[in-house]
Write a protein that holds these residues in place. Structure first.
Motif, PDB file in Angstrom:
ATOM      1  N   ALA A 120      66.687  11.965  61.277  1.00 25.62           N
ATOM      2  CA  ALA A 120      65.594  11.607  60.053  1.00 25.62           C
ATOM      3  C   ALA A 120      64.316  11.820  60.476  1.00 25.62           C
ATOM      4  O   ALA A 120      63.497  12.236  59.916  1.00 25.62           O
ATOM      5  CB  ALA A 120      66.260  10.202  59.440  1.00 25.62           C
ATOM      6  N   GLN A 121      63.977  11.230  61.785  1.00 27.19           N
ATOM      7  CA  GLN A 121      62.593  11.482  62.235  1.00 27.19           C
ATOM      8  C   GLN A 121      62.203  12.999  62.453  1.00 27.19           C
ATOM      9  O   GLN A 121      61.196  13.216  61.881  1.00 27.19           O
ATOM     10  CB  GLN A 121      62.538  10.801  63.622  1.00 27.19           C
ATOM     11  N   VAL A 122      63.196  13.745  62.965  1.00 26.99           N
ATOM     12  CA  VAL A 122      63.002  14.911  63.121  1.00 26.99           C
ATOM     13  C   VAL A 122      62.673  15.770  61.910  1.00 26.99           C
ATOM     14  O   VAL A 122      61.641  16.719  61.500  1.00 26.99           O
ATOM     15  CB  VAL A 122      63.846  15.972  63.750  1.00 26.99           C
ATOM     16  N   THR A 123      63.575  15.466  60.881  1.00 29.56           N
ATOM     17  CA  THR A 123      63.251  15.868  59.522  1.00 29.56           C
ATOM     18  C   THR A 123      62.086  15.613  58.864  1.00 29.56           C
ATOM     19  O   THR A 123      61.039  16.400  58.226  1.00 29.56           O
ATOM     20  CB  THR A 123      64.375  15.203  58.431  1.00 29.56           C
ATOM     21  N   VAL A 124      61.528  14.189  59.182  1.00 28.74           N
ATOM     22  CA  VAL A 124      60.116  13.904  58.393  1.00 28.74           C
ATOM     23  C   VAL A 124      59.076  14.801  59.158  1.00 28.74           C
ATOM     24  O   VAL A 124      58.220  15.225  58.567  1.00 28.74           O
ATOM     25  CB  VAL A 124      59.717  12.425  58.811  1.00 28.74           C
ATOM     26  N   LEU A 125      59.021  14.975  60.473  1.00 33.93           N
ATOM     27  CA  LEU A 125      58.140  15.737  61.351  1.00 33.93           C
ATOM     28  C   LEU A 125      58.218  17.022  60.705  1.00 33.93           C
ATOM     29  O   LEU A 125      57.065  17.945  60.612  1.00 33.93           O
ATOM     30  CB  LEU A 125      58.599  15.632  62.769  1.00 33.93           C
ATOM     31  N   THR A 126      59.520  17.640  60.540  1.00 30.05           N
ATOM     32  CA  THR A 126      59.598  18.852  60.055  1.00 30.05           C
ATOM     33  C   THR A 126      58.876  19.045  58.694  1.00 30.05           C
ATOM     34  O   THR A 126      57.935  20.057  58.432  1.00 30.05           O
ATOM     35  CB  THR A 126      60.816  19.414  59.656  1.00 30.05           C
ATOM     36  N   MET A 127      58.970  18.078  57.882  1.00 28.81           N
ATOM     37  CA  MET A 127      58.148  18.125  56.505  1.00 28.81           C
ATOM     38  C   MET A 127      56.803  18.130  56.586  1.00 28.81           C
ATOM     39  O   MET A 127      55.919  18.728  56.070  1.00 28.81           O
ATOM     40  CB  MET A 127      58.578  17.005  55.600  1.00 28.81           C
ATOM     41  N   ILE A 128      56.314  17.080  57.566  1.00 30.42           N
ATOM     42  CA  ILE A 128      55.019  17.003  57.964  1.00 30.42           C
ATOM     43  C   ILE A 128      54.274  18.318  58.421  1.00 30.42           C
ATOM     44  O   ILE A 128      53.390  18.840  57.972  1.00 30.42           O
ATOM     45  CB  ILE A 128      54.676  15.900  58.712  1.00 30.42           C
ATOM     46  N   ALA A 129      54.868  19.019  59.460  1.00 31.09           N
ATOM     47  CA  ALA A 129      54.432  20.363  60.062  1.00 31.09           C
ATOM     48  C   ALA A 129      54.445  21.096  59.147  1.00 31.09           C
ATOM     49  O   ALA A 129      53.295  22.072  58.851  1.00 31.09           O
ATOM     50  CB  ALA A 129      55.270  20.644  61.325  1.00 31.09           C
ATOM     51  N   THR A 130      55.367  21.363  58.198  1.00 31.87           N
ATOM     52  CA  THR A 130      55.502  22.763  57.369  1.00 31.87           C
ATOM     53  C   THR A 130      54.615  22.480  56.134  1.00 31.87           C
ATOM     54  O   THR A 130      53.770  23.103  55.924  1.00 31.87           O
ATOM     55  CB  THR A 130      56.939  22.655  56.544  1.00 31.87           C
ATOM     56  N   ALA A 131      54.226  21.161  55.637  1.00 31.86           N
ATOM     57  CA  ALA A 131      53.424  20.818  54.588  1.00 31.86           C
ATOM     58  C   ALA A 131      51.958  21.258  54.967  1.00 31.86           C
ATOM     59  O   ALA A 131      51.160  21.993  54.399  1.00 31.86           O
ATOM     60  CB  ALA A 131      53.276  19.469  54.248  1.00 31.86           C
ATOM     61  N   ILE A 132      51.564  20.851  56.387  1.00 34.79           N
ATOM     62  CA  ILE A 132      50.251  21.173  56.655  1.00 34.79           C
ATOM     63  C   ILE A 132      50.145  22.464  57.218  1.00 34.79           C
ATOM     64  O   ILE A 132      49.191  23.258  56.533  1.00 34.79           O
ATOM     65  CB  ILE A 132      49.989  20.339  58.035  1.00 34.79           C
ATOM     66  N   GLY A 133      51.015  23.233  57.703  1.00 34.66           N
ATOM     67  CA  GLY A 133      51.063  24.476  57.816  1.00 34.66           C
ATOM     68  C   GLY A 133      50.697  25.352  56.447  1.00 34.66           C
ATOM     69  O   GLY A 133      50.063  26.382  56.686  1.00 34.66           O
ATOM     70  N   TYR A 134      51.330  24.941  55.709  1.00 38.22           N
ATOM     71  CA  TYR A 134      51.569  25.769  54.405  1.00 38.22           C
ATOM     72  C   TYR A 134      50.000  25.495  53.582  1.00 38.22           C
ATOM     73  O   TYR A 134      49.448  26.481  53.325  1.00 38.22           O
ATOM     74  CB  TYR A 134      52.204  25.301  53.304  1.00 38.22           C
ATOM     75  N   GLU A 135      49.688  24.427  53.650  1.00 44.66           N
ATOM     76  CA  GLU A 135      48.157  24.126  53.328  1.00 44.66           C
ATOM     77  C   GLU A 135      47.103  24.829  53.919  1.00 44.66           C
ATOM     78  O   GLU A 135      46.053  25.235  53.414  1.00 44.66           O
ATOM     79  CB  GLU A 135      48.013  22.510  53.325  1.00 44.66           C
ATOM     80  N   LYS A 136      47.374  24.708  55.366  1.00 42.19           N
ATOM     81  CA  LYS A 136      46.444  25.505  56.003  1.00 42.19           C
ATOM     82  C   LYS A 136      46.459  27.091  56.106  1.00 42.19           C
ATOM     83  O   LYS A 136      45.897  27.749  56.707  1.00 42.19           O
ATOM     84  CB  LYS A 136      46.397  25.141  57.612  1.00 42.19           C
ATOM     85  N   LYS A 137      47.534  27.536  55.421  1.00 45.67           N
ATOM     86  CA  LYS A 137      47.788  28.889  55.425  1.00 45.67           C
ATOM     87  C   LYS A 137      48.240  29.569  56.661  1.00 45.67           C
ATOM     88  O   LYS A 137      48.182  30.789  56.862  1.00 45.67           O
ATOM     89  CB  LYS A 137      46.819  29.880  54.644  1.00 45.67           C
ATOM     90  N   VAL A 138      48.757  28.683  57.616  1.00 47.33           N
ATOM     91  CA  VAL A 138      49.408  29.070  58.730  1.00 47.33           C
ATOM     92  C   VAL A 138      50.622  29.879  58.679  1.00 47.33           C
ATOM     93  O   VAL A 138      50.846  30.921  59.087  1.00 47.33           O
ATOM     94  CB  VAL A 138      49.457  28.064  59.837  1.00 47.33           C
ATOM     95  N   ILE A 139      51.432  29.329  57.647  1.00 48.52           N
ATOM     96  CA  ILE A 139      52.583  29.947  57.310  1.00 48.52           C
ATOM     97  C   ILE A 139      52.426  30.393  55.999  1.00 48.52           C
ATOM     98  O   ILE A 139      51.924  29.691  54.927  1.00 48.52           O
ATOM     99  CB  ILE A 139      53.834  28.924  57.422  1.00 48.52           C
ATOM    100  N   SER A 140      53.182  31.574  55.659  1.00 46.39           N
ATOM    101  CA  SER A 140      52.903  32.269  54.446  1.00 46.39           C
ATOM    102  C   SER A 140      54.149  31.565  53.254  1.00 46.39           C
ATOM    103  O   SER A 140      54.797  30.743  53.645  1.00 46.39           O
ATOM    104  CB  SER A 140      53.432  33.484  54.480  1.00 46.39           C
ATOM    105  N   LYS A 141      53.666  32.005  52.055  1.00 50.18           N
ATOM    106  CA  LYS A 141      54.463  31.489  50.974  1.00 50.18           C
ATOM    107  C   LYS A 141      55.934  31.636  51.361  1.00 50.18           C
ATOM    108  O   LYS A 141      56.648  30.786  51.076  1.00 50.18           O
ATOM    109  CB  LYS A 141      54.042  32.018  49.907  1.00 50.18           C
ATOM    110  N   ASP A 142      56.506  32.950  51.755  1.00 59.44           N
ATOM    111  CA  ASP A 142      57.770  33.106  51.777  1.00 59.44           C
ATOM    112  C   ASP A 142      58.527  32.400  53.160  1.00 59.44           C
ATOM    113  O   ASP A 142      59.466  32.141  52.938  1.00 59.44           O
ATOM    114  CB  ASP A 142      57.869  34.872  52.200  1.00 59.44           C
ATOM    115  N   ASN A 143      57.586  32.240  54.185  1.00 58.20           N
ATOM    116  CA  ASN A 143      58.056  31.700  55.169  1.00 58.20           C
ATOM    117  C   ASN A 143      58.156  30.218  54.935  1.00 58.20           C
ATOM    118  O   ASN A 143      59.034  29.652  55.274  1.00 58.20           O
ATOM    119  CB  ASN A 143      56.726  31.859  56.292  1.00 58.20           C
ATOM    120  N   PHE A 144      57.273  29.748  54.115  1.00 58.66           N
ATOM    121  CA  PHE A 144      57.444  28.307  53.538  1.00 58.66           C
ATOM    122  C   PHE A 144      58.696  28.212  52.925  1.00 58.66           C
ATOM    123  O   PHE A 144      59.641  27.191  53.045  1.00 58.66           O
ATOM    124  CB  PHE A 144      56.390  28.035  52.923  1.00 58.66           C
ATOM    125  N   TYR A 145      59.091  28.862  51.987  1.00 55.98           N
ATOM    126  CA  TYR A 145      60.225  28.882  51.202  1.00 55.98           C
ATOM    127  C   TYR A 145      61.357  28.889  51.771  1.00 55.98           C
ATOM    128  O   TYR A 145      62.309  28.308  51.714  1.00 55.98           O
ATOM    129  CB  TYR A 145      59.921  29.924  49.931  1.00 55.98           C
TER     130      TYR A 145
END
Ligand code: G6P
Length: 611
Positions: A409-434
């Protein structure tokens, strides 16, 4: 550490207390004791488990509507009948149970000895019982005043439940540093270290804060600080179902919790990750999200398994969000004069939300001006109340001492946090995010599939249950999984195990490899795959036994390893969530085959509230 339970009301206290102690036994289990007030006070204490205490009192007077009970994880004084709680003051006026450490106990003890007090035990708690009694008799004050004055002289941590023989209509509870919850029923009150013993009686609770003193009795509930400032109790409703704290047909809580992971991971991201809206919404981080996105540095703090989850978090956040991350043990961080900047974001990870070292590190980071977030499982726990913002893991109560579903569960939360920041910062593309959030949605079903191979894990476990050493290797995202696999094995089966980054093997552990050494290699398909295949060759060249965790359909490693355990393919960022499951089951089976009590491994406790 140590479980506390108390009851005052019109029911018989004993069944409530003994049941409560069984629920709290995960906090410590080297001895247990109980005091019941029924005109006189009967105190019974026994080395061993709560079941030993239950046997011991089977022919004793267990009547009374007021009582306190304790299950111990020893700090001061070896586990035996005498050092078990409750402790009774020299003249028998006060009976108390304690979770925590009175750090200045030896100075206080000396002063009391100079005033004629003698001691029966090696504990710090008896010192407190005698100090309260000394103030009570010398000052001719009420029990409540004596408790508050005594606590003002104490350095250290405590969760306390206290009976005063001369004031038999009340229980006194106090907290500093060690958790305490009051359950509010109809004309009755409960005290406990966490809500699990209370939930079957009432859903209304009050979480005590540091320096709170609660007086519970016929006159109702009075809440004040140790300095006598009156407080208004904040009654909260708990959302905890009794089924969540039962074994539900499983032999051990640990096994139940391993099998709960498809569901608990779903609960962690449910309502937060939306495939329809293509978004991640973390309500608890809403206000500080812009700060997170612009962070120059993130420091992750944790202990034990939570620290391992933090390491996965480092890979995730650096990879997906390109923010530098440092991962720290709470105990090291707090004592090594770390450099903390005002624009640092600190993420504290803790299943219990009570770990003393993590809590102290948070306080230090806050004082230095950093923004502190929590990733916790236990709602209302101390860490959740100390942090500026946070995300609950929603894994449900974890009772087995060895953490399993809390980790995923902790790793899942960290995944959500990292992905949300990365998407907001445009480090990861829309397709990659999806793609990432779609893969995350598939994780529960993939774990379900891994769990169907339980017989295979049992078979391999049978072959290696008697070895004395294990080595675990992984690279990248799978290195923390190697650490976690080794930790699981040593804590519940008492087999020595070490986790290493696979490439580091040649700088030391390779010297240990011979035909008797099982090496668990986590080698699913990711960018380090070729490299780890070479590491497997290196182990085999020295006749080591290779148990490999591989991606479904892998034929390359199948040809070299002694055993392969397959997991479905996923993205490397999510691989920790899958690969840890076979390792949890391997440790579980080995421990059971060695006749170990996996839910209550020796010397360990679930919630480490002492430093
Ligand atoms: C103890 C437990 C571990 C846990 C660690 C940190 O050692 O036995 O399972 O990982 O404490 O606890 P926390 O509650 O802070 O995650």
């Amino acid at each position: 550490m140590c479980g506390i339970v108390g009851y005052i009301g019109s029911k018989q206290a004993y069944p409530i207390l003994i049941n409560g102690l069984k629920r709290l036994e995960y906090r410590g289990y080297d001895s247990a004791g109980i005091s019941l007030l029924n005109k006189k006070v009967n105190t019974y204490k026994k080395k061993g488990k709560v079941a030993d205490l239950e046997d011991f009192v089977s022919d004793k007077d267990i009547s009374g509507n007021i009582g306190i009970g304790h299950t111990r994880w020893a700090t001061h004084g070896e586990p035996n009948d005498v050092n078990a709680h409750p402790h009774v003051s020299m003249n028998g006026h006060f009976i108390l149970i304690h979770n925590g450490i009175i750090e200045n106990y030896s100075r206080l003890k000396e002063k009391l000895q100079n005033r004629g007090y003698t001691f029966q035990t090696d504990t710090d708690t008896e010192v407190l019982a005698n100090l309260i009694e000394y103030i009570y008799l010398k000052g001719n004050v009420s029990a409540e005043i004596a408790v508050r004055l005594a606590l003002s002289k104490v350095i250290g941590a405590y969760g306390l439940a206290i009976i005063c023989k001369n004031e038999p209509d009340k229980l006194i509870a106090a907290r500093k540093g060690s958790p305490l919850v009051i359950g509010v029923g109809e004309g009755e009150y409960y005290i406990a270290s966490d809500a699990t013993p209370i939930v079957e009686h009432t859903k209304s609770v009050i979480y005590l804060n540091d320096d709170d003193v609660a007086i519970l009795g016929g006159d109702g509930l009075t809440l004040k600080t140790i300095k006598n400032d009156k407080l208004t109790p904040k009654v909260q409703k708990i959302d905890l179902d009794i089924g969540e704290i039962e074994k539900n047909g499983f032999d051990y809580f640990m096994l139940k919790e391993i099998f709960e992971q498809p569901r608990s991971i779903l609960d962690t991201f449910r309502g937060r990750v939306s495939l329809d809206k293509k978004e991640i919404h973390l309500g608890g981080l809403h206000t500080i999200f812009p700060k997170l996105v612009n962070a120059k540095r993130i420091i992750i703090i944790g202990c034990g398994t939570s620290w391992h989850a933090g390491l996965v978090g480092e890979y995730l956040i650096e990879d997906l969000a390109r923010i530098p991350v440092e991962v720290e043990y709470g105990s090291e961080f707090r004592y090594r004069n770390p450099i903390i900047n005002e624009d640092d974001i600190v993420i504290a990870i803790s299943q219990s939300g009570e770990t003393a070292d993590t809590l102290a590190a948070i306080k230090m980071a806050k004082q230095a001006g950093a923004t502190v977030l929590g990733i916790c499982n236990v709602v209302g726990s101390s860490i959740t109340r100390e942090t500026d913002a946070g995300v609950y893991t929603h894994a449900g109560p974890e009772i087995g001492v060895a953490s399993t579903k809390a980790f995923t569960a902790q790793v899942t939360v960290l995944t959500m946090i990292a992905t949300a920041i990365g998407y907001e910062k445009k480090v990861i593309s829309k397709d990659n995010f999806y793609n990432l959030i779609t893969e995350l949605h598939d994780i529960p079903a993939k774990i379900e599939k891994i769990l169907t191979n339980n017989d295979q894990y049992l078979k391999v476990s049978n072959l290696y249950k008697d070895v004395t050493n294990f080595l675990y290797l992984g690279r990248g995202y799978l290195f923390p999984v190697a650490l976690e696999g080794a930790l699981k094995l040593k804590e519940i089966s008492y087999i020595h195990a070490e986790g290493y980054p696979a490439a580091e093997m040649k700088h030391g552990p390779i010297a240990l490899i011979d035909e008797k050494m099982p090496v668990v290699v986590i080698a699913t398909k990711d960018k380090s795959y070729e490299k780890i295949v070479s590491n497997i060759q290196e182990v085999k060249a020295r006749k080591g036994i290779v148990i490999a965790i591989v991606s479904e359909g892998d034929t390359v490693i199948r040809d070299m390893a002694d055993h392969v355990l397959e997991v479905p393919e996923t993205r490397q960022e999510l691989a920790a969530l899958l690969t840890v499951v076979p390792l949890q089951l391997l440790s579980y089976h080995i421990a059971v085959l060695r006749s170990c009590n996996v839910d209550q491994p020796r010397n360990l406790a679930k919630s480490v509230t002492v430093e």
